[in-house]
Structures are given as structure tokens and as C-alpha cells.
Design an enzyme around this catalytic site. Structure first.
Site, PDB file in Angstrom:
ATOM      1  N   LYS A 277       5.221  -0.753  16.728  1.00 28.63           N
ATOM      2  CA  LYS A 277       4.868  -0.018  17.935  1.00 28.63           C
ATOM      3  C   LYS A 277       3.484   0.584  17.765  1.00 28.63           C
ATOM      4  O   LYS A 277       3.112   0.857  16.617  1.00 28.63           O
ATOM      5  CB  LYS A 277       5.894   1.062  18.272  1.00 28.63           C
ATOM      6  CG  LYS A 277       6.431   1.907  17.137  1.00 28.63           C
ATOM      7  CD  LYS A 277       5.555   2.719  16.260  1.00 28.63           C
ATOM      8  CE  LYS A 277       4.628   3.741  16.816  1.00 28.63           C
ATOM      9  NZ  LYS A 277       3.895   4.520  15.777  1.00 28.63           N
TER      10      LYS A 277
ATOM     11  N   ARG B 129      -5.468  -8.272   3.419  1.00 30.08           N
ATOM     12  CA  ARG B 129      -6.834  -8.803   3.500  1.00 30.08           C
ATOM     13  C   ARG B 129      -7.413  -8.905   2.095  1.00 30.08           C
ATOM     14  O   ARG B 129      -8.475  -9.478   1.900  1.00 30.08           O
ATOM     15  CB  ARG B 129      -7.693  -7.864   4.354  1.00 30.08           C
ATOM     16  CG  ARG B 129      -7.278  -7.808   5.803  1.00 30.08           C
ATOM     17  CD  ARG B 129      -7.981  -6.685   6.520  1.00 30.08           C
ATOM     18  NE  ARG B 129      -7.639  -5.383   5.954  1.00 30.08           N
ATOM     19  CZ  ARG B 129      -8.182  -4.227   6.322  1.00 30.08           C
ATOM     20  NH1 ARG B 129      -9.095  -4.211   7.253  1.00 30.08           N
ATOM     21  NH2 ARG B 129      -7.805  -3.097   5.767  1.00 30.08           N
TER      22      ARG B 129
ATOM     23  N   TYR C 171      -3.986 -13.181   5.978  1.00 26.62           N
ATOM     24  CA  TYR C 171      -2.832 -13.190   6.887  1.00 26.62           C
ATOM     25  C   TYR C 171      -2.508 -14.622   7.335  1.00 26.62           C
ATOM     26  O   TYR C 171      -1.349 -14.978   7.553  1.00 26.62           O
ATOM     27  CB  TYR C 171      -3.117 -12.305   8.108  1.00 26.62           C
ATOM     28  CG  TYR C 171      -3.402 -10.853   7.781  1.00 26.62           C
ATOM     29  CD1 TYR C 171      -2.758 -10.203   6.739  1.00 26.62           C
ATOM     30  CD2 TYR C 171      -4.307 -10.124   8.544  1.00 26.62           C
ATOM     31  CE1 TYR C 171      -3.013  -8.859   6.455  1.00 26.62           C
ATOM     32  CE2 TYR C 171      -4.565  -8.775   8.269  1.00 26.62           C
ATOM     33  CZ  TYR C 171      -3.914  -8.157   7.228  1.00 26.62           C
ATOM     34  OH  TYR C 171      -4.159  -6.830   6.958  1.00 26.62           O
TER      35      TYR C 171
HETATM   36  N1  LIG Z   1       7.961   2.441  13.116  1.00 21.85           N
HETATM   37  C1  LIG Z   1       7.477   3.486  12.486  1.00 21.85           C
HETATM   38  O1  LIG Z   1       8.217   4.411  12.118  1.00 21.85           O
HETATM   39  C2  LIG Z   1       6.024   3.531  12.169  1.00 21.85           C
HETATM   40  C3  LIG Z   1       5.550   4.495  11.271  1.00 21.85           C
HETATM   41  C4  LIG Z   1       4.195   4.478  10.946  1.00 21.85           C
HETATM   42  C5  LIG Z   1       3.359   3.545  11.542  1.00 21.85           C
HETATM   43  N2  LIG Z   1       3.843   2.641  12.426  1.00 21.85           N
HETATM   44  C6  LIG Z   1       2.962   1.644  13.041  1.00 21.85           C
HETATM   45  O2  LIG Z   1       2.576   0.704  12.055  1.00 21.85           O
HETATM   46  C7  LIG Z   1       1.210   0.362  12.187  1.00 21.85           C
HETATM   47  C8  LIG Z   1       0.514   0.628  10.850  1.00 21.85           C
HETATM   48  O3  LIG Z   1       0.604   2.002  10.545  1.00 21.85           O
HETATM   49  P1  LIG Z   1       0.504   2.551   9.028  1.00 21.85           P
HETATM   50  O4  LIG Z   1       0.744   3.998   9.101  1.00 21.85           O
HETATM   51  O5  LIG Z   1       1.316   1.724   8.111  1.00 21.85           O
HETATM   52  O6  LIG Z   1      -1.060   2.297   8.742  1.00 21.85           O
HETATM   53  P2  LIG Z   1      -1.790   2.191   7.344  1.00 21.85           P
HETATM   54  O7  LIG Z   1      -1.045   2.920   6.301  1.00 21.85           O
HETATM   55  O8  LIG Z   1      -3.212   2.532   7.606  1.00 21.85           O
HETATM   56  O9  LIG Z   1      -1.681   0.643   6.990  1.00 21.85           O
HETATM   57  C9  LIG Z   1      -2.166  -0.350   7.820  1.00 21.85           C
HETATM   58  C10 LIG Z   1      -2.400  -1.628   7.009  1.00 21.85           C
HETATM   59  O10 LIG Z   1      -2.909  -2.591   7.931  1.00 21.85           O
HETATM   60  C11 LIG Z   1      -3.828  -3.452   7.258  1.00 21.85           C
HETATM   61  N3  LIG Z   1      -5.018  -3.587   8.135  1.00 21.85           N
HETATM   62  C12 LIG Z   1      -5.379  -4.696   8.813  1.00 21.85           C
HETATM   63  N4  LIG Z   1      -6.461  -4.494   9.545  1.00 21.85           N
HETATM   64  C13 LIG Z   1      -6.838  -3.224   9.320  1.00 21.85           C
HETATM   65  C14 LIG Z   1      -7.921  -2.435   9.781  1.00 21.85           C
HETATM   66  N5  LIG Z   1      -8.832  -2.925  10.633  1.00 21.85           N
HETATM   67  N6  LIG Z   1      -8.002  -1.169   9.359  1.00 21.85           N
HETATM   68  C15 LIG Z   1      -7.090  -0.652   8.516  1.00 21.85           C
HETATM   69  N7  LIG Z   1      -6.029  -1.356   8.035  1.00 21.85           N
HETATM   70  C16 LIG Z   1      -5.915  -2.632   8.431  1.00 21.85           C
HETATM   71  C17 LIG Z   1      -4.117  -2.839   5.898  1.00 21.85           C
HETATM   72  O11 LIG Z   1      -3.474  -3.652   4.940  1.00 21.85           O
HETATM   73  P3  LIG Z   1      -4.307  -4.713   4.067  1.00 21.85           P
HETATM   74  O12 LIG Z   1      -5.700  -4.204   3.990  1.00 21.85           O
HETATM   75  O13 LIG Z   1      -3.618  -4.723   2.769  1.00 21.85           O
HETATM   76  O14 LIG Z   1      -4.237  -6.009   4.784  1.00 21.85           O
HETATM   77  C18 LIG Z   1      -3.441  -1.478   5.918  1.00 21.85           C
HETATM   78  O15 LIG Z   1      -2.860  -1.146   4.702  1.00 21.85           O
HETATM   79  C19 LIG Z   1       0.676   1.160  13.364  1.00 21.85           C
HETATM   80  O16 LIG Z   1       0.589   0.346  14.504  1.00 21.85           O
HETATM   81  C20 LIG Z   1       1.690   2.266  13.572  1.00 21.85           C
HETATM   82  O17 LIG Z   1       1.857   2.636  14.935  1.00 21.85           O
HETATM   83  C21 LIG Z   1       5.159   2.616  12.726  1.00 21.85           C
END
Ligand SMILES: NC(=O)c1ccc[n+]([C@@H]2O[C@H](COP(=O)([O-])OP(=O)(O)OC[C@H]3O[C@@H](n4cnc5c(N)ncnc54)[C@H](OP(=O)(O)O)[C@@H]3O)[C@@H](O)[C@H]2O)c1
Length: 327
Positions: free
Chosen positions: A96, A36, A57
Site C-alpha cells: 500500500k 538494487r 529486480y
Molecule cells: N503494510 C505495512 O504495514 C507497511 C509498513 C511499512 C511500509 N509499507 C509500504 O512498503 C513500502 C516500502 O516501505 P519501507 O518502510 O519498507 O521502506 P524502506 O525501509 O525505505 O525500504 C524500501 C526498499 O525499497 C528499495 N527501493 C527501490 N527503489 C528505491 C528508491 N528509489 N528509494 C529507496 N528505496 C528504494 C530499497 O531496497 P533495495 O535498495 O535493496 O532494492 C529499500 O530498502 C512503502 O510503499 C510503504 O507504504 C507497508
């Protein structure tokens, strides 16, 4: 072989982990990243040697040079991001939980069918070599008829009502974040949904489940004890108990080894295979394979399983009265 060109939506924790996996793969090219915020996108691109970065996006979704988009944003944004990509005829690998509920999941699945694009939930656990071997052991009857399964995924995190984990507006709670792992694992191992669910949860101050226990019962005599938590360390292990023996999978959701025992806990077999990169390369490889073969659904992680798991989580949340804003 022409490389599959990937785009990543989001620049958070899991986006970085997935970028590392893609960069380890010879048949993938990590081509674009969108945030964003244009500065954040640029920094992420520099860090992972990504050719293009976008400050929205939409720009990434519309780039004709991208074959497939990985969605790594909070749960509540999965649906909108997947719709954006599908509308632009992009294949999608969505983190997920696939969506917040089964209604949104159904909408995405029918949209992907209508636009004839590939769609898959990023349930990476199902593609790990160790878990494929565990399933093979079960199919070969190495532990006989399954009677009982235990699986838990729970960790401690500081209470922060604004964080992704605790904020209901971002789909917070243990069930959707980590409970989805034991649920997907048992569906993967048994290839069926339970006939009865009994569950209990501790709903915390922000209104989401901080820990939960689920009992799954199956008509053919299988009982499962599944749990998840974001407020305490419940462990990471799975135990699959059959008439003839037991399979133990440490850290089942990120497993690199498993052991097979007889009923007196004598070890009969062991499987060990360290990840090539960080474990996320296996799900990415499956997406690449599906795209090369023209498949729209992965036979290893079909959308029918994803939808069935989402329906189970709806039912469980109904038992607790947990409804997310806007539902
Ligand atoms: N498969 C796995 O092992 C695994 C592990 C952890 C998480 N996950 C999944 O991946 C997803 C993201 O988790 P994460 O731990 O990476 O989260 P995170 O560190 O908070 O990152 C999420 C990213 O999403 C973007 N974003 C878009 N809309 C947003 C909003 N309204 N609030 C906050 N961020 C927003 C932001 O990027 P920009 O601002 O740069 O656009 C942010 O950096 C979740 O659904 C989680 O369940 C999966």
C-alpha cells in the site's frame, strides 16, 4: 501440498517483516529476494534463509521458479515493479498505497487482466481475524444501523525532507502512507464510498501533507471522522458507533482485539486473537488460496475497492492542491 514460491522485491523495513511472516507459513516457500544491490540482496537472503538472491529486480521477475512476487519498495516504484512482474506473468502482491494515483492504478489493473495474472494490494488490515469479526458483528446488526465512524493513524517521525515519508519524489505525505488505512478500513466496513468529502491538511516545508483530517459523509446518514499524520501521535484506534451500540478497535490497522458495547458502554462482547506470526501471514494466506483456486482477484480485497480508495485519495489531494512530481 506443493508450496507456493514467493519472491520479494526490496530489502527495507516491510520486506523484512513480510519475510518473517512467510517463513512462519507451512504452505509458502520464500524462494528469492531482489535488491538494487547484490550484496544487500545476499545479506537479506542469509538473514531469512532464502534460496536465491538477485542484484536486480528484473532477474527475480524473470525467474520461472517464482509463483508470486511481493513488492516492498517506495510508493513511487510500485507501478514500475508491478508492471515488470505482470509482464513476466508473475502474480503480484503490491504494498500500500497500490500506486500514487488512480490513473496508475487503472493501468495496472487493466494490465493484470490482459496478462491474466493475480494482482492485489497488500492491505493486510482487512485480513486480520479481529477485523473480520468486527465486520461480522456489523453485518449481524449487533450495533444496529451505523451512524458514525472515527479512525485515526498518526505517528511522530523526525522531519527529513529526503526520507520516504517527507520526500515528494518518493510519494511522501501522511495520506498515501497511513491515511490509506482509515480510508480502506471504512470502505471495508461499509462496502461503499462516501457521497461527500470535506478535508483539511497541514502541508509542510517539503510540500507534502504532514497531517490531515477527512470528513466522509454518506447519503444514508453516516458521518466519519478520519485522520492521519506523520508528524504527531494522533493514535491508532477506531470507533464504530451504531444506533444500538459501539465497537471499539484499538490499533485497528494491526488489531488483535475488539470490544462491543451497548450505548451505556456496558461491554457485551469481546474478541481476542493474537497473530500467529506478525499479522502479515493472513494476507499471504489469502494470496496462496487465490493462486491455488485460480482466482485473479481476491474476493476479500477486490481491485474495485483498491481503485475506489485511490480515487478518493486523488479527490482529497485535489482539495489541497497536492500534486506529486511527474503527475
Ligand atoms: N503494510 C505495512 O504495514 C507497511 C509498513 C511499512 C511500509 N509499507 C509500504 O512498503 C513500502 C516500502 O516501505 P519501507 O518502510 O519498507 O521502506 P524502506 O525501509 O525505505 O525500504 C524500501 C526498499 O525499497 C528499495 N527501493 C527501490 N527503489 C528505491 C528508491 N528509489 N528509494 C529507496 N528505496 C528504494 C530499497 O531496497 P533495495 O535498495 O535493496 O532494492 C529499500 O530498502 C512503502 O510503499 C510503504 O507504504 C507497508
Amino acid at each position: 501440498m506443493k508450496k507456493i514460491r514467493w519472491g520479494i522485491i526490496g530489502t527495507g523495513n516491510i520486506a523484512a517483516t513480510f519475510a518473517r511472516a512467510l517463513n512462519s507459513m507451512e504452505d509458502s516457500s520464500l524462494y528469492g529476494v531482489a535488491s538494487r544491490n547484490v550484496v544487500r540482496a545476499g545479506e537479506f537472503a542469509k538473514r531469512f534463509k532464502i534460496e536465491k538472491s538477485y542484484g536486480s529486480y528484473e532477474e527475480l521477475a524473470k525467474d520461472p521458479d517464482i509463483d508470486v512476487v511481493y513488492i516492498g519498495v517506495p510508493h513511487t516504484e510500485h507501478k514500475n515493479m508491478a508492471k515488470l512482474c505482470i509482464e513476466n506473468k508473475k502474480a503480484v502482491l503490491c504494498e500500500k498505497p497500490f500506486a500514487i494515483n488512480s490513473k496508475d492504478s487503472e493501468e495496472l489493473i487493466s494490465m493484470a487482466k490482459e496478462y491474466n495474472v493475480f494482482l492485489m494490494e497488500a492491505m493486510w488490515t482487512k485480513f486480520l481475524p479481529t477485523n473480520l469479526r468486527v465486520k461480522q458483528w456489523i453485518k449481524e446488526g449487533r450495533i444496529g444501523k451505523i451512524l458514525h465512524i472515527k479512525a485515526t493513524f498518526g505517528f511522530y517521525s523526525d522531519y527529513d525532507p529526503d526520507s520516504r515519508l517527507y520526500n515528494p519524489s518518493l510519494g511522501g505525505g501522511a495520506l498515501l502512507d497511513v491515511g490509506v488505512y482509515p480510508i480502506s478500513y471504512i470502505t471495508f466496513l461499509l462496502d461503499k464510498a462516501p457521497d461527500k468529502i470535506i478535508s483539511s491538511a497541514i502541508i509542510g516545508a517539503s510540500g507534502v501533507d504532514e497531517q490531515n483530517v477527512l470528513v466522509f459523509q454518506y447519503k444514508d446518514g453516516i458521518l466519519a471522522d478520519l485522520s492521519s499524520s506523520i508528524s504527531c501521535e494522533t493514535g491508532n484506534d477506531a470507533l464504530i458507533v451504531g444506533e444500538k451500540g459501539i465497537i471499539k478497535v484499538n490499533h485497528f490497522w494491526r488489531a488483535e482485539s475488539a470490544k462491543l458495547y451497548d450505548n451505556s458502554y456496558k461491554c457485551l462482547d469481546e474478541f481476542k486473537e493474537p497473530f500467529i506470526a506478525n499479522g502479515y501471514e493472513y494476507e499471504a494466506a489469502e494470496v496462496n488460496r487465490c493462486l491455488r483456486e485460480g482466482l485473479k482477484i481476491s474476493p476479500l480485497n477486490p481491485l474495485t475497492d483498491t481503485l475506489s480508495n485511490m480515487r478518493l485519495m486523488d479527490e482529497i489531494r485535489k482539495q489541497w492542491g497536492l500534486v506529486y512530481p511527474g503527475e
